[in-house]
Enzyme design. Structure first.
Site, PDB file in Angstrom:
ATOM      1  N   GLU A 111       3.971  23.035  -5.684  1.00  0.00           N
ATOM      2  CA  GLU A 111       5.478  23.556  -5.842  1.00  0.00           C
ATOM      3  C   GLU A 111       5.912  24.239  -4.705  1.00  0.00           C
ATOM      4  O   GLU A 111       7.182  24.250  -4.597  1.00  0.00           O
ATOM      5  CB  GLU A 111       5.283  24.725  -7.227  1.00  0.00           C
ATOM      6  CG  GLU A 111       4.941  23.690  -8.559  1.00  0.00           C
ATOM      7  CD  GLU A 111       4.797  24.882  -9.815  1.00  0.00           C
ATOM      8  OE1 GLU A 111       3.824  25.397  -9.553  1.00  0.00           O
ATOM      9  OE2 GLU A 111       5.398  24.723 -10.538  1.00  0.00           O
ATOM     10  N   GLU A 131      -2.062  21.828 -13.914  1.00  0.00           N
ATOM     11  CA  GLU A 131      -1.914  22.767 -14.877  1.00  0.00           C
ATOM     12  C   GLU A 131      -2.243  22.755 -16.391  1.00  0.00           C
ATOM     13  O   GLU A 131      -2.989  23.462 -17.048  1.00  0.00           O
ATOM     14  CB  GLU A 131      -0.603  23.353 -14.778  1.00  0.00           C
ATOM     15  CG  GLU A 131      -0.337  24.400 -13.503  1.00  0.00           C
ATOM     16  CD  GLU A 131       0.163  23.301 -12.397  1.00  0.00           C
ATOM     17  OE1 GLU A 131       0.146  22.329 -12.525  1.00  0.00           O
ATOM     18  OE2 GLU A 131       0.869  23.763 -11.509  1.00  0.00           O
TER      19      GLU A 131
HETATM   20  N1  DAK Z   1      -7.635  29.559  -7.806  1.00  0.00           N
HETATM   21  C1  DAK Z   1      -8.506  30.415  -7.465  1.00  0.00           C
HETATM   22  N2  DAK Z   1      -9.655  30.041  -6.847  1.00  0.00           N
HETATM   23  C2  DAK Z   1      -9.626  28.592  -6.579  1.00  0.00           C
HETATM   24  C3  DAK Z   1      -8.778  27.970  -6.800  1.00  0.00           C
HETATM   25  C4  DAK Z   1      -7.545  28.364  -7.505  1.00  0.00           C
HETATM   26  N3  DAK Z   1      -6.521  27.492  -7.776  1.00  0.00           N
HETATM   27  N4  DAK Z   1      -9.136  26.636  -6.610  1.00  0.00           N
HETATM   28  C5  DAK Z   1     -10.134  26.757  -5.899  1.00  0.00           C
HETATM   29  N5  DAK Z   1     -10.585  28.133  -5.785  1.00  0.00           N
HETATM   30  C6  DAK Z   1     -11.781  28.811  -5.224  1.00  0.00           C
HETATM   31  C7  DAK Z   1     -12.928  28.039  -6.218  1.00  0.00           C
HETATM   32  O1  DAK Z   1     -13.154  28.768  -7.304  1.00  0.00           O
HETATM   33  C8  DAK Z   1     -14.133  28.189  -5.109  1.00  0.00           C
HETATM   34  O2  DAK Z   1     -14.411  29.593  -5.410  1.00  0.00           O
HETATM   35  P1  DAK Z   1     -16.066  30.122  -5.355  1.00  0.00           P
HETATM   36  O3  DAK Z   1     -16.554  29.319  -6.611  1.00  0.00           O
HETATM   37  O4  DAK Z   1     -16.605  29.623  -4.052  1.00  0.00           O
HETATM   38  O5  DAK Z   1     -16.151  31.431  -5.270  1.00  0.00           O
HETATM   39  C9  DAK Z   1     -13.630  27.823  -3.813  1.00  0.00           C
HETATM   40  O6  DAK Z   1     -12.258  27.879  -3.960  1.00  0.00           O
HETATM   41  C10 DAK Z   1     -13.771  26.248  -3.403  1.00  0.00           C
HETATM   42  O7  DAK Z   1     -13.501  25.599  -4.636  1.00  0.00           O
HETATM   43  P2  DAK Z   1     -14.551  24.575  -5.016  1.00  0.00           P
HETATM   44  O8  DAK Z   1     -15.773  24.920  -5.100  1.00  0.00           O
HETATM   45  O9  DAK Z   1     -13.995  24.191  -6.596  1.00  0.00           O
HETATM   46  O10 DAK Z   1     -14.312  23.205  -4.319  1.00  0.00           O
HETATM   47  P3  DAK Z   1     -14.414  21.585  -4.478  1.00  0.00           P
HETATM   48  O11 DAK Z   1     -14.078  20.873  -3.144  1.00  0.00           O
HETATM   49  O12 DAK Z   1     -15.574  21.382  -5.224  1.00  0.00           O
HETATM   50  O13 DAK Z   1     -12.851  21.218  -5.465  1.00  0.00           O
HETATM   51  C11 DAK Z   1     -10.788  21.410  -5.969  1.00  0.00           C
HETATM   52  C12 DAK Z   1     -11.756  21.534  -4.943  1.00  0.00           C
HETATM   53  C13 DAK Z   1      -9.283  21.769  -5.362  1.00  0.00           C
HETATM   54  C14 DAK Z   1     -10.666  20.091  -6.539  1.00  0.00           C
HETATM   55  C15 DAK Z   1     -10.977  22.648  -7.146  1.00  0.00           C
HETATM   56  O14 DAK Z   1     -11.274  23.649  -6.348  1.00  0.00           O
HETATM   57  C16 DAK Z   1      -9.827  22.698  -8.087  1.00  0.00           C
HETATM   58  O15 DAK Z   1      -9.712  21.938  -8.848  1.00  0.00           O
HETATM   59  N6  DAK Z   1      -9.408  23.884  -8.190  1.00  0.00           N
HETATM   60  C17 DAK Z   1      -8.299  24.328  -9.182  1.00  0.00           C
HETATM   61  C18 DAK Z   1      -7.009  23.755  -8.958  1.00  0.00           C
HETATM   62  C19 DAK Z   1      -5.991  23.755  -9.778  1.00  0.00           C
HETATM   63  O16 DAK Z   1      -6.321  23.695 -11.302  1.00  0.00           O
HETATM   64  N7  DAK Z   1      -4.642  24.338  -9.520  1.00  0.00           N
HETATM   65  C20 DAK Z   1      -3.692  24.731 -10.453  1.00  0.00           C
HETATM   66  C21 DAK Z   1      -3.686  26.102 -10.595  1.00  0.00           C
HETATM   67  S1  DAK Z   1      -2.583  26.879 -11.724  1.00  0.00           S
HETATM   68  C22 DAK Z   1       4.265  30.296 -11.314  1.00  0.00           C
HETATM   69  C23 DAK Z   1       3.869  30.090 -10.043  1.00  0.00           C
HETATM   70  C24 DAK Z   1       2.896  29.368  -9.932  1.00  0.00           C
HETATM   71  C25 DAK Z   1       2.307  28.619 -10.992  1.00  0.00           C
HETATM   72  C26 DAK Z   1       2.748  29.071 -12.153  1.00  0.00           C
HETATM   73  C27 DAK Z   1       3.580  29.918 -12.443  1.00  0.00           C
HETATM   74  N8  DAK Z   1       5.483  31.321 -11.639  1.00  0.00           N
HETATM   75  C28 DAK Z   1       6.421  31.536 -10.491  1.00  0.00           C
HETATM   76  C29 DAK Z   1       6.025  31.729 -13.110  1.00  0.00           C
HETATM   77  C30 DAK Z   1       1.116  27.862 -10.601  1.00  0.00           C
HETATM   78  C31 DAK Z   1      -0.033  27.714 -11.339  1.00  0.00           C
HETATM   79  C32 DAK Z   1      -1.157  26.876 -10.679  1.00  0.00           C
HETATM   80  O17 DAK Z   1      -1.469  26.648  -9.686  1.00  0.00           O
END
Ligand code: DAK
Length: 257
Positions: A111, A131
């Site tokens: 985004e 998400e």
């Molecule tokens: N948040 C927090 N920590 C995260 C993270 C995230 N989005 N993505 C990765 N990390 C952290 C992991 O928890 C891990 O931390 P530790 O466990 O070492 O403490 C570290 O980064 C390394 O990640 P991984 O161990 O998971 O690494 P991998 O290579 O195995 O996997 C991955 C990489 C990118 C596939 C995986 O980390 C992943 O799926 N991450 C989450 C992706 C995700 O779901 N993103 C969407 C989040 S929701 C708004 C504004 C913004 C938003 C909404 C509203 N408004 C203005 C109203 C946005 C919402 C979102 O983005």
């Protein structure tokens, strides 16, 4: 100004912001977004800067908003505390911003990239709005901007399945302007930004504003807006200089007025 989560520098007339939370794949927390806003505001008000590049690391542009920060929030706390309000300011910049994306560009990371004026990606870039897998939907413009970039069918596919798209698919469907190698990503983005910054600042800003109109209005209204701004350009010294330089077969010297 010392920041905790970003690195800020200038390269000639280009501002460069590097997202820097390596331990969390540049997950975008409130502090980082506040710092990014501050850095962008600094470049906006600096007459020496004509364009900004936002980049991340080779592994991740940004893996989304910080899920750990969001997880425990209540509705009322978020509403009253204006949680995530700072995100919209990025799309209000008047000078151009280029996203240089390598690795994960997910959720709020995508985004953020879509709020920039265009995306240059390395061939390792991976894009998704995952998400839905967290029990939410995109909230920083993703449901509105993604269909405008890539059309409804593909946007639905990505938003409802949460799947990742590689750089080739992203370029094919119009999300990404150019694909380069990870090694050349920053240089390509900086050189595109330097080119933009070499032109007349007010004219560049008007061109950006006018293209953005195309997303928000009808064709006839947009064309009328374009005509008004186009004609107003003839009141600038830079239009006179640009055309005179062409005729005299020399490089123009724009004065930003
Ligand atoms: N948040 C927090 N920590 C995260 C993270 C995230 N989005 N993505 C990765 N990390 C952290 C992991 O928890 C891990 O931390 P530790 O466990 O070492 O403490 C570290 O980064 C390394 O990640 P991984 O161990 O998971 O690494 P991998 O290579 O195995 O996997 C991955 C990489 C990118 C596939 C995986 O980390 C992943 O799926 N991450 C989450 C992706 C995700 O779901 N993103 C969407 C989040 S929701 C708004 C504004 C913004 C938003 C909404 C509203 N408004 C203005 C109203 C946005 C919402 C979102 O983005």
């Amino acid at each position: 100004m010392a920041y905790q989560n970003i690195l800020v520098e200038t390269r000639g007339h280009v501002g460069l912001v590097t997202l820097h939370r390596p331990q969390a794949l540049n997950a975008l927390n409130e502090t980082l977004i506040g710092e990014l806003n501050e850095a962008l505001a600094g470049f906006e008000s600096n007459p020496q800067i004509g364009c900004t590049v936002i980049t991340g690391s080779e592994k991740a542009f940004a893996a989304g908003a910080d899920v750990k920060e969001m997880a425990g929030k209540s509705y009322i706390e978020s509403y009253l505390g204006r949680f995530l309000d700072g995100w919209t300011r990025i799309s209000e910049t008047r000078k151009p911003v280029i996203a240089a994306v390598s690795g994960f560009c997910l959720g709020g990371g995508l985004e953020l990239a879509m709020m920039c004026d265009f995306i240059i990606a390395s061939d390792t870039a991976r894009f998704a709005l995952p998400e839905i897998t967290l029990g939410i939907m995109p909230g920083a413009g993703g449901t509105q901007r993604l269909p405008r970039f890539i059309g409804k069918a593909k946007a639905m596919d990505l938003i409802l399945t949460g799947r990742m798209m590689d750089a080739t698919e992203a370029e094919r469907c119009g999300l990404v302007a150019r694909i380069v190698t990870p090694e050349t990503l920053l240089d390509e983005a900086l050189s595109a930004a330097a080119k933009v910054a070499s032109y007349s600042q007010p004219i560049v800003m008007m061109a950006k504003e006018t293209v953005n109109r195309a997303q928000e209005t009808s064709l006839s209204e947009g064309a009328r807006f374009e005509r008004r701004l186009f004609l107003s350009m003839f009141a600038t010294e830079d239009q006179k200089e640009g055309m005179k330089a062409f005729i005299e077969k020399r490089k123009p010297e724009f004065l930003n007025r």
